[in-house]
Design a protein around this motif. Structure first.
Motif, short mmCIF file in Angstrom:
data_model
loop_
_atom_site.label_atom_id
_atom_site.label_comp_id
_atom_site.label_asym_id
_atom_site.label_seq_id
_atom_site.Cartn_x
_atom_site.Cartn_y
_atom_site.Cartn_z
N THR A 67 59.86 61.24 6.75
CA THR A 67 58.87 61.95 5.95
C THR A 67 59.30 62.05 4.49
OG1 THR A 67 58.22 63.25 7.89
CG2 THR A 67 57.59 64.11 5.74
N TYR A 68 60.58 62.36 4.27
CA TYR A 68 61.09 62.41 2.90
C TYR A 68 60.95 61.05 2.22
CZ TYR A 68 63.23 66.97 3.84
OH TYR A 68 63.43 68.28 4.14
N ALA A 69 61.26 59.99 2.94
CA ALA A 69 61.14 58.65 2.37
C ALA A 69 59.68 58.32 2.06
CB ALA A 69 61.72 57.62 3.34
N MET A 70 58.77 58.71 2.95
CA MET A 70 57.35 58.47 2.71
C MET A 70 56.84 59.30 1.54
SD MET A 70 54.25 58.68 5.49
CE MET A 70 55.04 57.40 6.46
N GLN A 71 57.33 60.52 1.42
CA GLN A 71 56.94 61.37 0.30
C GLN A 71 57.40 60.75 -1.02
OE1 GLN A 71 58.37 65.35 0.75
NE2 GLN A 71 57.23 66.17 -0.97
N PHE A 72 58.60 60.21 -1.03
CA PHE A 72 59.12 59.55 -2.22
C PHE A 72 58.29 58.30 -2.54
CE2 PHE A 72 62.02 56.47 -4.21
CZ PHE A 72 62.41 57.20 -5.33
N ALA A 73 57.96 57.51 -1.52
CA ALA A 73 57.15 56.31 -1.73
C ALA A 73 55.76 56.67 -2.23
CB ALA A 73 57.05 55.52 -0.43
N ASN A 74 55.17 57.75 -1.70
CA ASN A 74 53.86 58.20 -2.17
C ASN A 74 53.89 58.55 -3.65
OD1 ASN A 74 52.68 57.84 0.32
ND2 ASN A 74 52.83 59.98 0.92
N ALA A 75 54.95 59.24 -4.07
CA ALA A 75 55.05 59.62 -5.48
C ALA A 75 55.15 58.38 -6.37
CB ALA A 75 56.27 60.52 -5.69
N ILE A 76 55.91 57.38 -5.93
CA ILE A 76 56.02 56.15 -6.71
C ILE A 76 54.68 55.44 -6.80
CG2 ILE A 76 57.14 53.90 -6.84
CD1 ILE A 76 59.04 56.18 -7.40
N LEU A 77 53.97 55.35 -5.68
CA LEU A 77 52.68 54.65 -5.67
C LEU A 77 51.62 55.43 -6.46
CD1 LEU A 77 52.57 53.46 -1.95
CD2 LEU A 77 52.98 52.07 -3.99
N GLN A 200 54.88 67.45 10.30
CA GLN A 200 55.63 67.18 9.08
C GLN A 200 55.30 65.82 8.48
OE1 GLN A 200 59.86 67.17 9.67
NE2 GLN A 200 59.78 65.87 11.48
N ILE A 201 54.85 64.88 9.29
CA ILE A 201 54.60 63.54 8.75
C ILE A 201 53.13 63.30 8.45
CG2 ILE A 201 54.19 62.29 10.91
CD1 ILE A 201 56.04 60.09 9.82
N LEU A 202 52.22 64.07 9.05
CA LEU A 202 50.80 63.77 8.97
C LEU A 202 50.24 63.85 7.54
CD1 LEU A 202 48.53 62.92 10.81
CD2 LEU A 202 47.95 65.32 11.18
N PRO A 203 50.51 64.90 6.74
CA PRO A 203 49.95 64.93 5.38
C PRO A 203 50.41 63.76 4.51
CG PRO A 203 50.71 67.11 6.02
CD PRO A 203 51.21 66.16 7.06
N ASN A 204 51.70 63.42 4.59
CA ASN A 204 52.19 62.29 3.80
C ASN A 204 51.64 60.97 4.31
OD1 ASN A 204 54.35 63.45 1.86
ND2 ASN A 204 54.86 64.39 3.82
N LEU A 205 51.44 60.87 5.62
CA LEU A 205 50.85 59.65 6.17
C LEU A 205 49.40 59.50 5.72
CD1 LEU A 205 51.10 57.20 8.04
CD2 LEU A 205 50.43 58.69 9.94
#
Length: 317
Positions: A67-77, A200-205
């Motif tokens: 989830t942390y990695a996905m959150q970081f990737a979302n911010a970059i995108l 924990q993963i659903l909003p970032n997904l």
């Protein structure tokens, strides 16, 4: 070599009280197992590793870092597909949501401490759960009406960030998150972590899927709606199949303890993030939206590097 030694000692523990067939002693059994092919030893070690990985606590930690990695990737995108202005608006939404997360007065933290302190009293545990759930419901009803009236009579609140376009949706997200937190604590106390993995993963997904589909056509309203829908779906999942169904109950002594301890724990947690939140607030107030967006993006990069470095240092330590 270490793996081989661990396998030998594990086999010795299993065979320490056994004797082998045809007069073989337990030492003979261990020697025989020690001479097993390396392939069998590695297979045994691999099976043990798989059991550890699929354990509920290990799965929870793994998905948390995903989830942390996905959150970081979302911010970059988002920084790529949104311009500086709209990324600043998105960063301001995250800041407002962080402030709103403190509106539950720490009831979920006080539920955790009180439940653990009285873990041997089943009747008291049920009363603590019912009163914590009731206080959380009443508090969010008050936030709904109080926050709704405040937003209704303040049309010029944060005009630079176009706050009027999504203020009511942010209030709805705040309510759904606050209602979910009490269930998150309760499921954790029962050791049922599989639903927490979804939450924990659903909003970032949801945001990641929006980025994949819309890319540079993504808008702030779509992001806010995705956050609301994902958090509302998580709340629905929590409400279905709860270990002990809560009932409306108010016991003044318990309510007083839950609120006082919750506020104390909330202030403690707030002190940890105080400087970061204060710095972001000052930048958002005294600088332009574009500058605040750049500042938030820099914070995201720093936090990602620090978190990754901390994870590796923890492993090496």
């Amino acid at each position: 070599v270490i793996a081989n030694r661990l396998i030998v000692f594990a086999d010795l523990d299993a065979d320490i009280v056994q004797t082998g067939r045809a007069g073989k002693t337990c030492v003979g059994n261990v020697v025989e197992k020690r001479n097993r092919p390396l392939k069998q030893r590695l297979a045994h070690l691999f099976r043990s590793f798989c059991k550890l990985v699929v354990a509920p606590s290990s799965t929870y930690v793994i998905i948390r870092y995903v989830t942390y990695a996905m959150q970081f990737a979302n911010a970059i995108l988002l920084a790529r597909y949104l311009n500086e202005f709209y990324f600043g608006v998105y960063s301001f939404i995250m800041l407002v949501m962080q402030y709103m997360s403190y509106s539950n007065l720490g009831i979920n933290e006080s539920l955790n401490t009180e439940y653990a302190a009285r873990k041997n009293d089943a009747g008291q545990l049920k009363a603590i759960w019912d009163n914590a759930w009731t206080v959380n419901i009443l508090l969010n009803v008050f936030i709904t009406f109080g926050g709704g009236l405040l937003l209704f009579f303040t049309d010029d609140l944060f005009p630079d960030y176009r706050f009027n376009d999504y203020k009511y949706m942010l209030l709805a997200i705040c309510i759904t998150v606050n209602l979910s937190r009490i269930y998150i604590t309760y499921y954790r106390l029962w050791g049922r972590l599989y639903k927490l993995n979804i939450q924990q993963i659903l909003p970032n997904l949801a945001i990641f899927l929006l980025l994949v589909v819309y890319r540079d056509r993504i808008s702030i309203n779509e992001i806010v709606v995705a956050l609301f829908v994902s958090n509302a779906f998580s709340l629905l999942i929590f409400r279905i199949g709860v270990p002990v169904a809560p009932r409306f109950a108010i016991k003044r002594s318990l309510v007083s303890v839950l609120i006082r301890r919750g506020i104390t724990l909330l202030l403690y947690n707030l002190s940890f993030y105080f400087l970061t939140v204060l710095a972001s607030s000052l930048v958002s107030l005294y600088y332009s939206v574009e500058v605040f967006g750049c500042y938030s993006f820099a914070n995201t990069l720093v936090n990602g590097v620090v978190m990754a470095g901390g994870a590796f240092l923890f492993i090496f330590y």
